[in-house]
Write a protein that holds these residues in place. Structure first.
Motif, PDB file in Angstrom:
ATOM      1  N   SER A  23       0.806  -1.244   0.037  1.00  0.00           N
ATOM      2  CA  SER A  23       0.096   0.099  -0.004  1.00  0.00           C
ATOM      3  C   SER A  23       0.869   1.390   0.050  1.00  0.00           C
ATOM      4  O   SER A  23       2.109   1.145   0.687  1.00  0.00           O
TER       5      SER A  23
ATOM      6  N   GLU B 138      -5.735   1.491   2.183  1.00  0.00           N
ATOM      7  CA  GLU B 138      -4.772   0.412   2.443  1.00  0.00           C
ATOM      8  C   GLU B 138      -5.556  -0.461   3.148  1.00  0.00           C
ATOM      9  O   GLU B 138      -6.377  -0.475   3.833  1.00  0.00           O
TER      10      GLU B 138
ATOM     11  N   THR C 207      -3.663   0.166  -2.646  1.00  0.00           N
ATOM     12  CA  THR C 207      -2.967  -1.267  -2.436  1.00  0.00           C
ATOM     13  C   THR C 207      -2.964  -1.904  -3.698  1.00  0.00           C
ATOM     14  O   THR C 207      -4.100  -2.061  -4.496  1.00  0.00           O
TER      15      THR C 207
ATOM     16  N   THR D  41      -1.699  -6.210   5.326  1.00  0.00           N
ATOM     17  CA  THR D  41      -0.922  -7.368   4.738  1.00  0.00           C
ATOM     18  C   THR D  41      -0.202  -8.105   5.620  1.00  0.00           C
ATOM     19  O   THR D  41      -0.194  -7.624   6.572  1.00  0.00           O
TER      20      THR D  41
ATOM     21  N   TYR E 268      -6.719  -1.806  -5.338  1.00  0.00           N
ATOM     22  CA  TYR E 268      -7.503  -1.438  -4.165  1.00  0.00           C
ATOM     23  C   TYR E 268      -7.660  -0.028  -3.814  1.00  0.00           C
ATOM     24  O   TYR E 268      -6.339   0.425  -3.816  1.00  0.00           O
TER      25      TYR E 268
ATOM     26  N   VAL F  22      -4.022   6.837  -1.032  1.00  0.00           N
ATOM     27  CA  VAL F  22      -3.581   5.704  -0.954  1.00  0.00           C
ATOM     28  C   VAL F  22      -4.333   4.683  -1.761  1.00  0.00           C
ATOM     29  O   VAL F  22      -5.450   4.550  -1.782  1.00  0.00           O
TER      30      VAL F  22
END
Ligand code: PEP
Ligand code: MG
Length: 931
Positions: free
Chosen positions: A404, A509, A497, A512, A506, A495
């Motif tokens: 991200s 964030e 990802t 992960t 995506y 932001v």
């Protein structure tokens, strides 16, 4: 007379003969024969199915054979088929030799009729359950065996629920379900003009035929086509008739599912869930929450003991973690099904090592039971497994891992923000070598163009960073600093990802999980190295990447792309000077400044890989890749011209103002004088003039260097021939770095590799430079420098001339990215997101040849090259450094044609090590269809 045997009791069927008995049937036989408590039953063979499909009727005598087995089943169970006191109910299950989940039909509770349901009520004392079972059976039988659509039944269910004000099915009482069952019987009468079959044997005959027919049902046929299941793999379905057992016969009954070990961690502890006094459906429907199996030890200790016994027998027989289903009927545990447990990578690795330590499997089996590609999960960060969000769009999964960060649209911003500690994702239409500094600072790369062997993909993989390439739904507007995906507009700083393993992008964030190299993985890969014949090298361009690859177990560097070193911010201006040089003296001056930098780079890599070979490739890409694009330069020049015009306009301001409004002029006179002074200073500096001249010069060069097909143009060895001083500088830097390391006592094995070679004469020319420079280096450094000289094989002609090439080359390395491009005449930059998907979907090509080595075409060219090269030089070292070097199936082929090594990006090294071991272990069974 029927001499052929079609029906096999679970006690007698051959548990290994899945072709005849189907996977499920064979498994039920095997479980019965090893003494597991399986509800009794029998399997009708796939032969019977094929005969039925051929003749459109059951084979002669089959029903008599079935009846004889039913009679035996009645004896075994002490129950009666259709009995009103102790009824025998059966499930009729499909199953072919290949698992085709949900593609064929299965009927449960067969044998229920007006008579036997009385018996079941007596036994279960649960009228509601019995009528619920009955109405389900009528619907399932009606649908599968009699072809009545579900909707007709569902409508009636809906009406009854409405009538009795029941919100959910479970709110219906026994009387309501009885009423529903009667309505369902009436539906059958209406649709078939016959009553619902009450004779259990008639039910069984119809059901067996229906299951046989489902083999040719659309779903099953489509599935086989999709997954390429041929007749040799699965031909017809078997039918298993199995006694029903009920988990809802009181508190000493229950149902559950289990894994013999924890599938998430691999821990050797039974794992699963169960429900007391419940049917399997209750677990699926989520009506009640199941309990962990650990609780059974306290709640039902005797059953738990039986379960542990089952667990041990399953593992000691199958030598594999099992995923099983069980039902407890009145204190007796039955195993209904078992199969090899599907586990995540962590679970697979740990169980491989532990099953070997426990003596249940051999090292070979421990290595063979893991799909190498699965290891990727452990080697790069992944999206959290619990994440279920919807992606904005999907591109090509170009370099695995999830990351991200804030969107940035150019490499300079990526660098500036990255250095400040911000997490960024570099988002570009496509990347160029000059973006490299942005890669260093970015968490991941997203491009709207380019395939899996595009610059972005290859560089990101080399660095072990996630990359999604060719995401064509993204429209990037660098000037407006925004990207548009459908209705969503993303701005710089937003932001996102990216998941380089799936290609999904995506918003925001997404959590992960980090990579982890466990002790078990280290052990497993050590075993792999003991078996593998192929060595596994890494593609790495910088000392840090080399060190990382070594930590992953790389046995050397198979490809160091030197152009990556040209792109550092401290080097690019010198490289550009070299390209723009008007005379060879000017060029030499720039090269003299590059020499120490390259020498230090090579020294760094040799040190990081001490004791191991390092193959350095001389410069490959066309020169223009180191210069800005023509359109970028044109834009900048236009801006500068605009600035000049603006200044001119400003110079006229005082006079114009004087004319228009003398009073206003007086008011601003002081300021205007100052402005004029500044403008004068600026003009006499000639800043913009100089910039325009410089940029126009670069533009001229860019235009001169421009090629229609740069990938097939002035690059690789062609550059080395036309600009001998560039290759000479690189050769000198490599050999001097080697000499310096040797002086320091560092054991090094340098190899010089020439890219894009097509003719022996090209290779000979470069070899002559090497020989000359080698002598000079040895003389000036007073030390002998060992090295190898070799050629990339990435041009078809070179492969065809490999016999002669091997007279000069001591090693070959197949550049299968370019060789695939050349063999197919597919542009590697464009094919993957233009026409290849359509080729794959419509079956013109089975795989993406840039990902999976095309053994039928490219592979054959390779084989000719290997065979001819080794005829000249039997000890010729041959490897592969294209992206296929990290792809398991391609590695098998490389082993098969006798390569010595594969080279791939660092994080794929463990995958390749396991695949190399598997290639060796499976070499006797390796086949490729060649026609
Ligand atoms: C290749 O062509 O396979 C190769 C390794 O070189 P590059 O990808 O740098 O062209
Ligand atoms: Mg190449």
């Amino acid at each position: 007379m029927n001499v052929r045997k079609y029906v096999f009791d679970f006690e007698e069927g051959d548990g290994k003969n899945k072709m005849l008995l189907g996977g499920k049937g064979a498994n039920l036989c095997e479980m019965t024969q090893i003494g597991l408590n399986v509800p009794p039953g029998f399997t009708i063979s796939t032969d019977a199915c094929l005969s039925y499909l051929d003749q459109h009727q059951l084979p002669d005598g089959l029903m008599n054979e079935i009846k004889a087995h039913m009679t035996a089943l009645e004896k075994k169970t002490g129950k009666g088929f259709g009995s009103d006191s102790n009824p025998l109910l059966v499930s009729v299950r499909s199953g072919s030799s290949m698992s085709m989940p949900g593609m064929m039909d299965t009927i449960l509770n067969l044998g229920l009729n007006e008579n036997s349901l009385k018996g079941l009520i007596k036994q279960t004392k649960d009228e509601r359950f019995v009528y619920d079972t009955y109405r389900r059976f009528i619907q399932l039988f009606g649908k599968i065996a009699l072809g009545i659509s579900d909707e007709v039944f569902d409508e009636k269910m809906h009406a009854i629920k409405k009538k009795h004000r029941a919100k959910e099915d479970v709110d219906l009482a026994a009387a309501h379900l009885k009423e529903l069952a009667n309505e369902f019987l009436a539906i059958v009468q209406r649709h078939t003009s016959k009553p619902f079959p009450q004779d259990p044997y008639e039910q069984l005959e119809i059901a067996v035929q229906a299951v046989f027919r489902s083999w040719m049902g659309k779903r099953a046929v489509d599935y086989r086509r999709q997954f390429r299941i041929t007749k040799e793999m699965a031909n017809g379905t078997a039918v298993s008739v199995c006694t029903m057992v009920f988990g809802n016969m009181g508190d000493d009954s229950g149902t559950g599912v289990g894994f013999t070990r924890n599938p998430g961690t691999g821990e050797n502890q039974i794992f699963g869930e169960y429900l007391v006094n419940a049917q399997g459906e209750d677990v699926v429907a989520g009506i009640r929450t199941p309990k962990p199996i650990a609780e059974m030890e306290i709640e039902m200790p005797e059953i738990y003991r039986q379960l542990m016994e089952l667990h041990n027998r399953l593992e000691s027989h199958y030598h594999e973690v099992q995923d099983f289903e069980f039902t407890i009927e009145k204190g007796i545990l039955y195993c209904l099904q078992t199969r090899n447990g599907k586990m995540n990578a962590r679970g697979m690795v740990r169980t491989s090592v532990e099953l070997f330590d426990e003596g249940l499997i051999t090292k070979e089996q421990a290595l063979l039971r893991i799909d190498p590609a699965l290891l990727e999960q452990l080697l790069v960060p992944q999206l959290s497994p619990s994440f279920r969000g919807k992606s904005l769009t999907q591109g090509l999964p170009a370099s695995p891992g999830a990351a991200s960060g804030k969107i940035v649209f150019d490499a300079d911003t990526a660098e500036a923000r990255g250095i400040k500690g911000e997490k960024v994702i570099l988002v570009r239409e496509e990347t160029k070598p000059e973006d490299i500094h942005g890669f260093f600072q970015a968490q991941g790369i997203l491009t709207s163009r380019g395939g899996k062997t595009s610059h972005a993909a290859v560089v990101a993989r080399g660095m072990g960073k996630p990359c999604v390439s060719g995401c064509e739904h993204i429209v990037i507007d660098v000037n407006a600093r925004r990207a548009i995906i459908g209705n969503t507009t993303l701005h710089e700083g937003d932001v996102i990802t990216i998941d380089g393993g799936t290609g999904h992008v995506y918003a925001g964030e997404v959590p992960t999980v980090e990579a982890e190299v466990s002790e078990e993985l280290i052990t497993l890969l050590k075993w792999a190295d003991q078996y593998a014949r192929l060595k596994v090298m890494a593609n790495a361009d910088a000392p840090e990447d080399a060190a990382k690859a070594r930590a992953f177990g790389a046995m050397g560097i198979g490809l160091c792309r030197t152009e990556r070193m040209f792109n550092g911010t401290d080097r690019l201006p010198i490289v550009q000077e070299m390209i723009l040089a008007e005379t060879s003296e000017e060029r030499q001056a720039a090269l003299d400044r590059l020499l120490p930098i390259q020498r230090a780079d090579f020294k760094g890599i040799f040190k990081a890989m001490k004791g191991l070979p390092v193959t350095v490739r001389l410069l490959d890409p066309p020169m223009h890749e180191f210069l800005p694009t023509a359109s970028q330069l044109e834009l900048e020049i236009a801006h500068l011209h605009h600035l000049r015009d603006t200044i001119k306009g400003l110079e006229e301001l005082p006079e114009t103002l004087k004319l228009l409004n003398p009073r206003l002029y007086q008011q601003y006179a002081d300021g205007l004088v100052k402005l004029m002074d500044s403008l004068h200073t600026f003009k006499t500096s000639h800043l913009e003039e100089d910039a325009i001249t410089k940029k126009e010069k670069v533009l001229k060069k860019v235009r001169a260097l421009s090629e229609v097909n740069p990938m097939l143009g002035h690059r690789g060895v062609r550059l080395g021939i036309t600009y001998p001083e560039i290759y000479s500088m690189q050769i000198q830097a490599i050999l001097e770095a080697a000499a310096l390391c040797a002086k320091e006592g560092i054991e090094i094995y340098p190899e010089i590799m020439v890219p894009q070679v097509a003719t022996v004469e090209e290779l000979a020319r470069i070899h002559s430079y090497v020989e000359r420079i080698h002598k000079v280096v040895e003389l000036t450094h007073g030390i002998s420098v060992r090295f190898k000289f070799g050629s990339m094989l990435e041009v078809v002609r070179a492969c065809m001339r490999s016999g002669r090439m091997a007279q000069i080359a001591e090693f070959f390395s197949f550049g299968t990215n370019d060789l695939t491009q050349a063999t197919f005449s597919f542009s590697r930059e464009d094919a993957e997101n233009k026409f290849l998907p359509a080729y794959n979907e419509t079956g013109i090509l089975k795989d993406n040849p840039f990902e999976v080595l095309d053994v039928l075409g490219v592979g054959q060219v390779m084989k000719i090259a290997v065979d001819n090269g080794r005829k000249t030089r039997p000890d010729l070292k041959i490897g592969i450094c294209g992206e296929h070097g990290g792809h398991p199936a391609s590695i098998h082929f490389c082993h098969h044609i006798g390569l010595n090594y594969v080279s791939c990006s660092g994080p794929r090294v463990p995958i390749a090590r396991l695949a190399a071991a598997q290639a060796k272990l499976l070499e006797d069974t390796y086949t490729t269809e060649l026609y």
